[in-house]
Design an enzyme around this catalytic site. Structure first.
Site, PDB file in Angstrom:
ATOM      1  N   GLU A  90       5.224   5.505  -8.439  1.00  0.00           N
ATOM      2  CA  GLU A  90       5.578   6.350  -7.154  1.00  0.00           C
ATOM      3  C   GLU A  90       6.932   6.419  -7.003  1.00  0.00           C
ATOM      4  OE1 GLU A  90       1.508   5.306  -5.146  1.00  0.00           O
ATOM      5  OE2 GLU A  90       3.013   4.903  -4.139  1.00  0.00           O
ATOM      6  N   CYS A 103      12.859   6.096  -2.136  1.00  0.00           N
ATOM      7  CA  CYS A 103      12.323   4.618  -2.162  1.00  0.00           C
ATOM      8  C   CYS A 103      11.749   4.542  -3.696  1.00  0.00           C
ATOM      9  CB  CYS A 103      11.122   4.418  -1.240  1.00  0.00           C
ATOM     10  SG  CYS A 103       9.975   3.120  -1.187  1.00  0.00           S
ATOM     11  N   CYS A 110       1.948  -4.926  -9.216  1.00  0.00           N
ATOM     12  CA  CYS A 110       2.358  -6.006  -8.631  1.00  0.00           C
ATOM     13  C   CYS A 110       1.453  -7.073  -8.844  1.00  0.00           C
ATOM     14  CB  CYS A 110       2.956  -5.727  -7.204  1.00  0.00           C
ATOM     15  SG  CYS A 110       3.949  -6.974  -6.327  1.00  0.00           S
ATOM     16  N   CYS A 114      -0.012  -9.612  -2.014  1.00  0.00           N
ATOM     17  CA  CYS A 114      -0.094  -9.519  -0.591  1.00  0.00           C
ATOM     18  C   CYS A 114      -1.393  -8.733  -0.255  1.00  0.00           C
ATOM     19  CB  CYS A 114       0.999  -8.749  -0.176  1.00  0.00           C
ATOM     20  SG  CYS A 114       2.797  -9.750  -0.464  1.00  0.00           S
ATOM     21  N   CYS A 117      -1.487  -4.890   0.835  1.00  0.00           N
ATOM     22  CA  CYS A 117      -0.773  -3.990   0.142  1.00  0.00           C
ATOM     23  C   CYS A 117      -1.707  -3.357  -1.012  1.00  0.00           C
ATOM     24  CB  CYS A 117       0.600  -4.703  -0.452  1.00  0.00           C
ATOM     25  SG  CYS A 117       1.670  -3.723  -1.481  1.00  0.00           S
ATOM     26  N   SER A 189      14.051  -5.029  -1.259  1.00  0.00           N
ATOM     27  CA  SER A 189      13.091  -5.632  -0.295  1.00  0.00           C
ATOM     28  C   SER A 189      12.341  -6.745  -1.279  1.00  0.00           C
ATOM     29  CB  SER A 189      12.273  -4.846  -0.017  1.00  0.00           C
ATOM     30  OG  SER A 189      11.231  -5.391   0.870  1.00  0.00           O
ATOM     31  N   SER A 212      10.260  -9.559   3.348  1.00  0.00           N
ATOM     32  CA  SER A 212       9.031  -9.107   3.839  1.00  0.00           C
ATOM     33  C   SER A 212       8.436 -10.827   4.449  1.00  0.00           C
ATOM     34  CB  SER A 212       8.314  -8.523   2.921  1.00  0.00           C
ATOM     35  OG  SER A 212       8.773  -7.492   2.391  1.00  0.00           O
ATOM     36  N   LEU A 213       9.029 -10.894   5.860  1.00  0.00           N
ATOM     37  CA  LEU A 213       8.160 -11.869   6.361  1.00  0.00           C
ATOM     38  C   LEU A 213       6.931 -11.881   6.866  1.00  0.00           C
ATOM     39  CD1 LEU A 213       9.456 -14.555   7.171  1.00  0.00           C
ATOM     40  CD2 LEU A 213      10.227 -13.815   9.207  1.00  0.00           C
ATOM     41  N   HIS A 214       6.529 -11.075   7.796  1.00  0.00           N
ATOM     42  CA  HIS A 214       5.048 -10.850   8.172  1.00  0.00           C
ATOM     43  C   HIS A 214       4.552 -11.665   9.057  1.00  0.00           C
ATOM     44  CE1 HIS A 214       5.837  -7.120   5.872  1.00  0.00           C
ATOM     45  NE2 HIS A 214       5.569  -7.558   4.533  1.00  0.00           N
ATOM     46  N   ASN A 288       0.202   0.257   7.547  1.00  0.00           N
ATOM     47  CA  ASN A 288      -0.523   1.613   6.989  1.00  0.00           C
ATOM     48  C   ASN A 288      -1.782   1.194   6.707  1.00  0.00           C
ATOM     49  OD1 ASN A 288       1.636   3.392   7.122  1.00  0.00           O
ATOM     50  ND2 ASN A 288       2.508   2.052   5.636  1.00  0.00           N
ATOM     51  N   CYS A 329       3.459   2.618  -0.242  1.00  0.00           N
ATOM     52  CA  CYS A 329       3.004   1.608  -0.936  1.00  0.00           C
ATOM     53  C   CYS A 329       1.709   1.566  -1.904  1.00  0.00           C
ATOM     54  CB  CYS A 329       2.676   0.229   0.079  1.00  0.00           C
ATOM     55  SG  CYS A 329       4.103   0.293   1.686  1.00  0.00           S
TER      56      CYS A 329
HETATM   57  N1  SAH Z   1       7.831  -6.472  -3.300  1.00  0.00           N
HETATM   58  C1  SAH Z   1       8.611  -6.300  -2.290  1.00  0.00           C
HETATM   59  C2  SAH Z   1       8.915  -4.477  -2.001  1.00  0.00           C
HETATM   60  C3  SAH Z   1       7.561  -3.784  -1.889  1.00  0.00           C
HETATM   61  S1  SAH Z   1       6.768  -3.143  -0.707  1.00  0.00           S
HETATM   62  C4  SAH Z   1       8.475  -6.765  -0.921  1.00  0.00           C
HETATM   63  O1  SAH Z   1       7.428  -7.638  -0.684  1.00  0.00           O
HETATM   64  O2  SAH Z   1       9.248  -6.725  -0.046  1.00  0.00           O
HETATM   65  C5  SAH Z   1       7.763  -2.648   0.557  1.00  0.00           C
HETATM   66  C6  SAH Z   1       7.301  -3.237   2.131  1.00  0.00           C
HETATM   67  O3  SAH Z   1       6.086  -2.753   2.501  1.00  0.00           O
HETATM   68  C7  SAH Z   1       7.355  -4.712   2.145  1.00  0.00           C
HETATM   69  O4  SAH Z   1       7.710  -5.162   3.535  1.00  0.00           O
HETATM   70  C8  SAH Z   1       5.581  -4.833   2.220  1.00  0.00           C
HETATM   71  O5  SAH Z   1       5.303  -5.945   2.561  1.00  0.00           O
HETATM   72  C9  SAH Z   1       5.359  -3.570   2.951  1.00  0.00           C
HETATM   73  N2  SAH Z   1       3.957  -3.272   2.889  1.00  0.00           N
HETATM   74  C10 SAH Z   1       3.101  -3.293   1.972  1.00  0.00           C
HETATM   75  N3  SAH Z   1       1.872  -2.760   2.325  1.00  0.00           N
HETATM   76  C11 SAH Z   1       2.058  -2.484   3.628  1.00  0.00           C
HETATM   77  C12 SAH Z   1       0.987  -1.618   4.419  1.00  0.00           C
HETATM   78  N4  SAH Z   1      -0.196  -1.464   4.236  1.00  0.00           N
HETATM   79  N5  SAH Z   1       1.746  -1.492   5.603  1.00  0.00           N
HETATM   80  C13 SAH Z   1       2.966  -1.831   6.208  1.00  0.00           C
HETATM   81  N6  SAH Z   1       3.649  -2.321   5.353  1.00  0.00           N
HETATM   82  C14 SAH Z   1       3.260  -2.556   3.961  1.00  0.00           C
END
Ligand code: SAH
Length: 350
Positions: A90, A103, A110, A114, A117, A189, A212-214, A288, A329
């Site tokens: 994508e 993007c 992957c 996570c 995701c 990222s 991506s800290l989260h 999302n 994503c």
């Molecule tokens: N692998 C890399 C880049 C890909 S994802 C990373 O982890 O940073 C890009 C961003 O979208 C990352 O911050 C990821 O954690 C976030 N992401 C993935 N799924 C998501 C979702 N359902 N809602 C919001 N952000 C999401």
């Protein structure tokens, strides 16, 4: 066969010399490829014999549009591309006031796992070649007729898990004879592969690193992101600090807001304390929704933002684009995988 679009101009030069050709051909071929030609025949300033030689020894990657969705809300375009080996990836084109941003994906699937995701659901099928990452920019530009000025590596895949090819892509897309997109217009990222972040720091590139800290605590982060179990938040933040010291570039921290999981005031306080002493920026992302997932979007995004700001941390809330077209994503690829036509399951490499 040679994947010629993955070659740097210097490599092409060496290749032409080895084959008894003048090295200036490298620049010509490089320019054609980065303009998005689909065959050597189109390279009209090359002698026929050279075009013949190239078509016997090399191939040009050309993705085809498998699906294209245009958002009625904001004009965001989402492409599902099919590549040579049948796998799909994508790319999203977003229109901002400061220019068009694309993007891009860097892997088919992957491995990072996570839990929120969609890209990681089927694991990683394979890494993308540098040419295939570049093609997403070239062919999005070609298909949409829109000039692209910014790139974010936030599509499917973990850039630091495909390190060498991603770096090669950056070199190619930055080249003055190619798309010539400046490093300051590129964001990469990562979920936080610390050794690779250290390696990237040594390169001193002027790109923006997004981490991506989260979650600010190990318990929550390890639950959301398996990669944290090996490293931990403290070590990750040390690495980020080193990255800033080495490159002088401030890091952007991504934080997907999940209801009741990472959105409490106490977590905002902890996050602010992690960022003490280093200039960084927090990008809050409204989660999302993924169907079938128990994780829900937070209802406290503004409060969380204000709490961070009360500690002097700059935090922005990411504007949602393409909400009507599965623009986030791995959602489109996932849909395709579940449909009748397999897309992204073959696992053959280039
Ligand atoms: N692998 C890399 C880049 C890909 S994802 C990373 O982890 O940073 C890009 C961003 O979208 C990352 O911050 C990821 O954690 C976030 N992401 C993935 N799924 C998501 C979702 N359902 N809602 C919001 N952000 C999401």
């Amino acid at each position: 066969m040679i994947d010629i679009k993955s070659m740097t101009q210097e490599e092409m030069s060496a290749y032409f010399q080895e084959n008894g050709q003048p090295s200036f051909r490298a620049k010509q071929v490089f320019q054609w490829l980065h303009r998005g030609v689909t065959s050597f025949e189109e390279m009209s300033n090359l002698p026929k014999s050279l075009r013949q030689m190239l078509s016997e020894q090399a191939y040009i990657t050309v993705p085809t549009v498998e699906r294209k969705q245009v958002s009625k809300l904001d004009g965001t375009i989402k492409y599902l591309w099919r590549m040579r080996d049948g796998n799909c990836i994508e790319t999203v084109l977003m229109r901002y006031k400061h220019g068009n941003t694309v993007c891009v994906s860097c892997q088919v699937g992957c491995n990072m796992g996570c839990v929120f995701c969609a890209s990681t659901l089927g694991g990683k099928v394979r890494d993308l070649a540098a040419s295939e990452i570049l093609d997403q920019v070239i062919f999005t530009q070609k298909d949409s007729g829109e000039e692209i000025s910014n790139i974010v590596m936030m599509g499917i895949g973990e850039p630091m898990d495909n390190f060498d090819r991603v770096l090669r892509f950056l070199e190619l897309v930055n080249h003055p004879d190619g798309l010539n997109i400046g490093m300051r217009h590129i964001s990469v990222s990562t979920c936080g592969l610390v050794q690779r972040i250290d390696r990237l720091a040594e390169m001193g590139l002027q790109l923006t690193l997004s981490v991506s800290l989260h979650a600010p605590d190990d318990e929550t982060r390890s639950r959301l992101m398996p990669v944290n179990r090996a490293v931990g938040v403290e070590k990750l933040m040390d690495t980020c600090r080193r990255y800033f010291e080495t490159t002088g570039r401030r890091i952007s921290y991504e934080y997907a807001m999940i209801d009741g999981v990472n959105d409490s005031d106490a977590q905002a306080d902890l996050l602010a304390s992690l960022l003490k002493g280093q200039p960084g920026h927090v990008n809050l992302i409204p989660l999302n929704n993924i169907e079938e997932s128990p994780l829900k979007p937070s209802r406290r995004v503004r409060q969380f933002q204000q709490r961070l700001e009360s500690h002097g941390v700059t935090a922005t809330v990411r504007r949602k684009l393409g909400g009507d077209i599965d623009a986030s994503c791995g959602q489109l690829r996932k849909k395709q995988m579940q449909g009748s036509e397999p897309c992204g399951r073959k696992g053959t490499s280039l």
